[in-house]
Design a protein around this motif. Structure first.
Motif, short mmCIF file in Angstrom:
data_model
loop_
_atom_site.label_atom_id
_atom_site.label_comp_id
_atom_site.label_asym_id
_atom_site.label_seq_id
_atom_site.Cartn_x
_atom_site.Cartn_y
_atom_site.Cartn_z
N GLU A 38 1.38 -7.65 -9.77
CA GLU A 38 0.23 -8.41 -9.28
C GLU A 38 0.18 -9.74 -10.03
O GLU A 38 1.09 -10.03 -10.81
N MET A 39 -0.86 -10.54 -9.84
CA MET A 39 -0.85 -11.89 -10.40
C MET A 39 -1.96 -12.19 -11.40
O MET A 39 -1.96 -13.28 -11.98
N GLU A 40 -2.90 -11.25 -11.62
CA GLU A 40 -4.06 -11.61 -12.43
C GLU A 40 -4.27 -10.77 -13.69
O GLU A 40 -4.99 -11.18 -14.60
N GLY A 41 -3.70 -9.56 -13.76
CA GLY A 41 -4.04 -8.61 -14.81
C GLY A 41 -3.91 -9.16 -16.22
O GLY A 41 -4.84 -9.04 -17.03
N ALA A 42 -2.77 -9.77 -16.56
CA ALA A 42 -2.58 -10.29 -17.92
C ALA A 42 -3.58 -11.39 -18.22
O ALA A 42 -4.03 -11.54 -19.36
N HIS A 43 -3.94 -12.17 -17.20
CA HIS A 43 -4.90 -13.26 -17.41
C HIS A 43 -6.30 -12.72 -17.70
O HIS A 43 -7.01 -13.23 -18.57
N TYR A 44 -6.72 -11.70 -16.95
CA TYR A 44 -8.01 -11.06 -17.24
C TYR A 44 -8.01 -10.48 -18.65
O TYR A 44 -8.95 -10.69 -19.43
N GLN A 45 -6.96 -9.73 -19.00
CA GLN A 45 -6.93 -9.04 -20.29
C GLN A 45 -6.85 -10.03 -21.44
O GLN A 45 -7.43 -9.80 -22.51
N LYS A 46 -6.15 -11.12 -21.23
CA LYS A 46 -6.09 -12.18 -22.26
C LYS A 46 -7.49 -12.69 -22.57
O LYS A 46 -7.86 -12.88 -23.74
N ALA A 47 -8.28 -12.93 -21.53
CA ALA A 47 -9.65 -13.43 -21.72
C ALA A 47 -10.53 -12.39 -22.39
O ALA A 47 -11.33 -12.70 -23.28
N ILE A 48 -10.39 -11.12 -21.98
CA ILE A 48 -11.20 -10.04 -22.55
C ILE A 48 -10.87 -9.86 -24.03
O ILE A 48 -11.77 -9.76 -24.88
N PHE B 176 -0.31 6.44 -9.14
CA PHE B 176 0.74 6.18 -10.12
C PHE B 176 0.12 5.52 -11.35
O PHE B 176 -0.79 4.71 -11.24
N GLU B 177 0.62 5.88 -12.52
CA GLU B 177 0.07 5.36 -13.78
C GLU B 177 1.20 4.83 -14.63
O GLU B 177 2.26 5.45 -14.74
N GLY B 178 0.99 3.66 -15.24
CA GLY B 178 2.03 3.07 -16.09
C GLY B 178 1.86 1.57 -16.22
O GLY B 178 0.86 0.99 -15.76
N PRO B 179 2.83 0.88 -16.82
CA PRO B 179 2.76 -0.58 -16.98
C PRO B 179 2.82 -1.30 -15.64
O PRO B 179 3.47 -0.83 -14.70
N MET B 180 2.14 -2.44 -15.58
CA MET B 180 2.23 -3.30 -14.39
C MET B 180 2.65 -4.70 -14.82
O MET B 180 2.32 -5.15 -15.92
N ILE B 181 3.40 -5.36 -13.94
CA ILE B 181 3.91 -6.69 -14.22
C ILE B 181 2.97 -7.73 -13.60
O ILE B 181 2.68 -7.67 -12.41
N THR B 182 2.50 -8.66 -14.42
CA THR B 182 1.75 -9.81 -13.91
C THR B 182 2.78 -10.90 -13.62
O THR B 182 3.37 -11.47 -14.54
N VAL B 183 3.02 -11.16 -12.35
CA VAL B 183 4.09 -12.09 -11.96
C VAL B 183 3.54 -13.50 -11.79
O VAL B 183 2.34 -13.71 -11.61
N LEU B 184 4.44 -14.47 -11.84
CA LEU B 184 4.05 -15.87 -11.69
C LEU B 184 3.72 -16.20 -10.25
O LEU B 184 2.98 -17.15 -9.97
N GLY B 185 4.25 -15.44 -9.30
CA GLY B 185 3.96 -15.65 -7.89
C GLY B 185 4.52 -14.51 -7.07
O GLY B 185 5.64 -14.07 -7.30
N THR B 186 3.74 -13.99 -6.12
CA THR B 186 4.20 -12.86 -5.32
C THR B 186 5.34 -13.26 -4.39
O THR B 186 6.11 -12.40 -3.96
N SER B 187 5.46 -14.55 -4.09
CA SER B 187 6.54 -14.98 -3.20
C SER B 187 7.80 -15.34 -3.99
O SER B 187 8.74 -15.88 -3.43
N LEU B 188 7.81 -15.05 -5.28
CA LEU B 188 8.98 -15.37 -6.10
C LEU B 188 9.62 -14.11 -6.67
O LEU B 188 10.04 -14.07 -7.83
N GLN B 189 9.67 -13.05 -5.87
CA GLN B 189 10.27 -11.80 -6.32
C GLN B 189 11.36 -11.38 -5.35
O GLN B 189 11.22 -11.52 -4.15
N ASN B 190 12.43 -10.86 -5.92
CA ASN B 190 13.47 -10.29 -5.06
C ASN B 190 13.80 -8.86 -5.51
O ASN B 190 13.31 -8.39 -6.55
N ARG B 191 14.60 -8.19 -4.75
CA ARG B 191 14.89 -6.78 -5.00
C ARG B 191 15.49 -6.55 -6.40
O ARG B 191 15.16 -5.57 -7.07
N ASP B 192 16.36 -7.46 -6.85
CA ASP B 192 17.03 -7.27 -8.14
C ASP B 192 16.03 -7.31 -9.29
O ASP B 192 16.09 -6.48 -10.20
N VAL B 193 15.13 -8.27 -9.26
CA VAL B 193 14.13 -8.38 -10.33
C VAL B 193 13.20 -7.17 -10.32
O VAL B 193 12.89 -6.58 -11.36
N LEU B 194 12.76 -6.78 -9.12
CA LEU B 194 11.82 -5.66 -9.01
C LEU B 194 12.45 -4.35 -9.46
O LEU B 194 11.82 -3.54 -10.14
#
Length: 557
Positions: free
Chosen positions: A486-496, A454-472
Motif C-alpha cells: 500500500e502507499m500510506e502505512g509507513a507515513h502514518y506510523q512515522k507520524a504516530i 493474512f497477518e504479517g509485514p506490509m510494504i509501503t510502496v512509492l507508487g502502486t503503478s510502479l510495481q512489477n511481478r519480480d519486485v512483488l
C-alpha cells in the motif's frame, strides 16, 4: 555479478524517482526530449504490471489506459502543454474545474492546448501523475507509428478514425463496428479486445470515448514527429515552493482543532480513524437510528444502504447523525480529505455499536475524528499536523489521542480481492525505514466471517503503478514475507511514533490499529487495479473492519 530482475526493477524505480525529482526542481521538461526519454527508458525496464503491454512495440495497453484516464482530467489527451500547479486562485476564476473520477483534484482547461492540474497532496501525487503521463506518451508514440505510412503520410485506418471522431464530436451517428475495426488496427489489438475496451470506456462517465482518446494522443505525437510541435510538462514556481512544507496539511489540521475547541472537545479522549467516511457513520448511526442490534443486522442492512447512497434509509441515517453528534467538515484546505467529528456525548443511545457502551461520565465520552483516505506521503503531512498541540492565545493545548486507527485498500500478494490484511510492521520501499508496532487487531478478530485473513509485514510502496511481478515476488518470497503493498502505512506510523515517542505531543501509550482489505492482487493475471472496481467485494470487508475498529475503541475507553 549478474543482477536479478528484481534488483534491476528496484534500480529502475530509484532512477525514476531521481529523474522526477530533478525535473521537478528544474521546472519543466519535454516528454520526448532527453529527460523525458530517461523516464520512458526506466518505466520500460520496470514494465509495471498495471501497464500491461507497455513494452510491446505495436500493442496498446487498453485496460491500463482506462485506469490512467480515470485518474487524469477529461480532455488531457488533447493538450500539448500540461502544467502542474499549486492552489493558486483558479478556484475563484471563471474556469470550470474538471475533477477526475478516481483522483479528486481540481484541473482547468485554460485553452485548446493547455491543461492546468492542481497538486495539493504532496510529492506522492506529483510522482503518481508523472508516471501516468509517461505511460501516455509511450502509448501515443505507438499509436503514431501504427498510423503512419513510410512514404505517403497517414494510413487509411487513421484517416477513417479521424472521420469517426469528427462525427462523434458533431453527435452524428457512425458505424461502431467499422470504427472498432479501424481502431483495432491502430491499437494493435484484436477486434474483440478493442470492442470490449470501447464498451468499458463508454461506461466511464468521466473520460472521452476510446476513439477520441486514441485519436488525440496519436494526433499530438504525429504533429511532434512531422512538424516539431513539441509537448511539454511544467511545474509552477508556487508549487515548487510549497511542496514539502505541510502548507495544506497545516490548514487542514488547524481547522479540525479549531472546531474541536469551539465545541469544547479538545480535552475529551480522542480517537482518530483514517477510513472512508460512509462506513463509520453508517455503522454507528445505522445501529442507533435503525435499531440494528447485531453485527449481522448491520452487515445486511447497511451494506445494501452503502450501495444505494441516495436511498431513503441512507438519508435517514445521515439526518439522524447530524442531530446526534456528527459534525461534517468538507475539505476547504486543498488536501481533498473530508472529515467527520463524532461527539458521543450528544448521542441518544447508550451504545456506540451493539455491546459497546458509551461511558456515562461526560468527560470520558470519546470524540471520534474520522478522516477520508490520504494519498501516499500526504498521510505523514496530515497526521503530523493533526497530532501537534493546538496553539491558541500563546498556549499549546495537547490532544488526548487515545488511539489511531487506519483502514485502507491495499494490494494483496497471497489472497484474493476482498480478503483482509493485518500488518505487523510497515517496510518503506527504497529506504532503510522499517516500522514494527503492536497492532491491536489480530488475525483471530476476523476469523469466522467467510473472508481470507493474512497477518504479517506490509510494504509501503512509492507508487502502486510502479510495481512489477519480480519486485512483488521478491517481497513475498524472501525473508520479508510481505503479505501486501500500500502507499500510506509507513507515513502514518512515522507520524504516530515521532509524536508519541520523540516529540511527546501525544501519550506514549497511544493504541495503534491497522487493517486493510484487498483491492487487487497484482500477481494474478487480470487482477491488478486496472481490472476494475471491487463492488460488493469491497463493501463487506470495509464494514467488517470498521466494526472491529469501533469494538476496539470501546475496549480502549
Amino acid at each position: 555479478m549478474k543482477r536479478t530482475k528484481a534488483q534491476q526493477s528496484r534500480a529502475a524505480i530509484e532512477r525514476l524517482y531521481i529523474t522526477m525529482r530533478h525535473l521537478f526542481t528544474r521546472g519543466s521538461y519535454k516528454p520526448t526530449g532527453i529527460s523525458g526519454e530517461s523516464l520512458i527508458d526506466s518505466l520500460l525496464i520496470l514494465s509495471p504490471e498495471i501497464y500491461g503491454f507497455v513494452t510491446e512495440n505495436e500493442k496498446i495497453e487498453l485496460d491500463g489506459l482506462l485506469y490512467v484516464m480515470e485518474r487524469l482530467p477529461r480532455g488531457i489527451e488533447e493538450c500539448r502543454y500540461i502544467r502542474l500547479i499549486s492552489r493558486e486562485g483558479y478556484e475563484n476564476s471563471g474556469f470550470s474545474p474538471i475533477i477526475p473520477a478516481k483522483r479528486k483534484r481540481n484541473c482547468y482547461r485554460v485553452d485548446e492546448d493547455q491543461m492546468y492540474v492542481e497538486m495539493t497532496r504532496g510529492k506522492s501525487d506529483i510522482y503518481d501523475i508523472l508516471t501516468h503521463l509517461t505511460f501516455l506518451f509511450i502509448e501515443s508514440t505507438k499509436i503514431a507509428r501504427n498510423s503512419l505510412e513510410q512514404k505517403s503520410g497517414t494510413n487509411l485506418n487513421w484517416d477513417m478514425l479521424e472521420q469517426i471522431v469528427a462525427k462523434e464530436e458533431r453527435d452524428e451517428e457512425f458505424n461502431k463496428e467499422a470504427a472498432c475495426s479501424y481502431l483495432s488496427h491502430i491499437t494493435g489489438r484484436t477486434y474483440e479486445e478493442t470492442r470490449r475496451a470501447v464498451e468499458k470506456f463508454e461506461t466511464s462517465n468521466h473520460t472521452n470515448s476510446l476513439f477520441s482518446i486514441v485519436y488525440h494522443l496519436g494526433r499530438l505525437s504525429i504533429l511532434e514527429m512531422r512538424e516539431d510541435r513539441d509537448r511539454q510538462i511544467s511545474f509552477s514556481a508556487t508549487l515548487r515552493e510549497r511542496v514539502g512544507h505541510h502548507v495544506y496539511g497545516e490548514l487542514w489540521a488547524n481547522r479540525i482543532k479549531t472546531v474541536l475547541q469551539e465545541e469544547d472537545l479538545l480535552e475529551r479522549p480522542i480517537h482518530v480513524i483514517s477510513a472512508n467516511l460512509h462506513s463509520v457513520m453508517n455503522t454507528i448511526y445505522g445501529h442507533q437510528a435503525l435499531g440494528l442490534n447485531t453485527y449481522e443486522a448491520i452487515e445486511k442492512e447497511v451494506m445494501e444502504i452503502s450501495l444505494q447512497s441516495k436511498s431513503n434509509k441512507s438519508r435517514e441515517i445521515e439526518a439522524y447523525a447530524n442531530h446526534n453528534g456528527m459534525i461534517h467538515l468538507p475539505d476547504t484546505s486543498g488536501t481533498n480529505i473530508g472529515v467527520q467529528i463524532i461527539d458521543t456525548n450528544k448521542m441518544s443511545r447508550g451504545t456506540l455499536i451493539p455491546g459497546v457502551p458509551i461511558p456515562k461520565e461526560n468527560k470520558k465520552k470519546p470524540v471520534i475524528v474520522v478522516m477520508d483516505y490520504a494519498f501516499g506521503e500526504q498521510a505523514y503531512e496530515c497526521f503530523d499536523e493533526l497530532l501537534k498541540p493546538f496553539e491558541v492565545d500563546d498556549k499549546k493545548i495537547p490532544l488526548d489521542v487515545i488511539s489511531a486507527s487506519i483502514m485502507g485498500k491495499a494490494g494483496i500478494l497471497k489472497g484474493n480481492k476482498g480478503d483482509i490484511m493485518i500488518p505487523s510492521s510497515h517496510v518503506f520501499e527504497g529506504t532503510a525505514d522499517n516500522y514494527p508496532f503492536k497492532n491491536e487487531l489480530k488475525k483471530e478478530d476476523f476469523e469466522g466471517f467467510g473472508l481470507g485473513v493474512f497477518e504479517g509485514p506490509m510494504i509501503t510502496v512509492l507508487g502502486t503503478s510502479l510495481q512489477n511481478r519480480d519486485v512483488l515476488q521478491y517481497f513475498m518470497e524472501s525473508s520479508w514475507k510481505a503479505i501486501g503493498l500500500e502507499m500510506e502505512g509507513a507515513h502514518y506510523q512515522k507520524a504516530i511514533q515521532s509524536s508519541s515517542k520523540i516529540r511527546n505531543s501525544i501519550r506514549k501509550t497511544v493504541k495503534v490499529v491497522y487493517a486493510y482489505y484487498a483491492s487487487d492482487n497484482p500477481l494474478e493475471t487480470g487482477g491488478t487495479l486496472a481490472s476494475g472496481a471491487l463492488g460488493m467485494d469491497g463493501v463487506r470487508p470495509t464494514y467488517l473492519i470498521t466494526y472491529k475498529i469501533l469494538e476496539k475503541i470501546g475496549v480502549f475507553n
